[in-house]
Design a protein around this motif. Structure first.
Motif, PDB file in Angstrom:
ATOM      1  N   PRO A  74       0.867  -1.050   0.151  1.00  0.00           N
ATOM      2  CA  PRO A  74      -0.078   0.058  -0.114  1.00  0.00           C
ATOM      3  C   PRO A  74       0.875   1.253  -0.160  1.00  0.00           C
ATOM      4  O   PRO A  74       2.164   1.282   0.215  1.00  0.00           O
ATOM      5  CB  PRO A  74      -0.801  -0.125   1.263  1.00  0.00           C
ATOM      6  CG  PRO A  74      -0.663  -1.417   1.820  1.00  0.00           C
ATOM      7  CD  PRO A  74       0.863  -2.290   1.169  1.00  0.00           C
ATOM      8  N   ALA A  75       0.386   2.173  -0.501  1.00  0.00           N
ATOM      9  CA  ALA A  75       1.070   3.671  -0.549  1.00  0.00           C
ATOM     10  C   ALA A  75       1.597   4.083   0.643  1.00  0.00           C
ATOM     11  O   ALA A  75       2.460   4.837   0.950  1.00  0.00           O
ATOM     12  CB  ALA A  75       0.338   4.490  -1.296  1.00  0.00           C
ATOM     13  N   SER A  76       0.617   3.800   1.825  1.00  0.00           N
ATOM     14  CA  SER A  76       1.058   4.335   3.177  1.00  0.00           C
ATOM     15  C   SER A  76       2.539   3.722   3.532  1.00  0.00           C
ATOM     16  O   SER A  76       2.886   4.282   4.767  1.00  0.00           O
ATOM     17  CB  SER A  76      -0.011   3.949   4.122  1.00  0.00           C
ATOM     18  OG  SER A  76      -0.376   2.749   4.029  1.00  0.00           O
TER      19      SER A  76
END
Length: 77
Positions: A74-76
């Motif tokens: 995920p981008a996070s």
């Protein structure tokens, strides 16, 4: 095949099977055994298409990776 290749293949199989049943209901001269064999063949071909064509285009949820084998996160993270 777009974003839903499994749905498309399953939809095509369902329409073919429904068309066979409709044809029999309206007088297509097939025995029960022939209808069963045709339905089994259509289902088998649909499954084969799913395995050979659709499956490589779907990203697994448990261990997602891109075409080069790199893990997708995920981008996070």
């Amino acid at each position: 095949m777009g974003r839903e290749p499994v749905t498309i293949v399953n939809g095509i199989v369902a329409v073919i099977e429904a068309a066979i049943a409709l044809g029999v209901a309206f007088g297509l001269d097939l025995t029960k055994e022939q209808v069963g064999a045709i339905m089994a063949f259509v289902a088998a071909v649909g499954g084969l298409i799913s395995i050979l064509i659709v499956r490589p285009r779907v990203t697994p949820v448990a261990d997602p990776r891109d075409r080069e084998g790199r893990r997708l996160v995920p981008a996070s993270q």
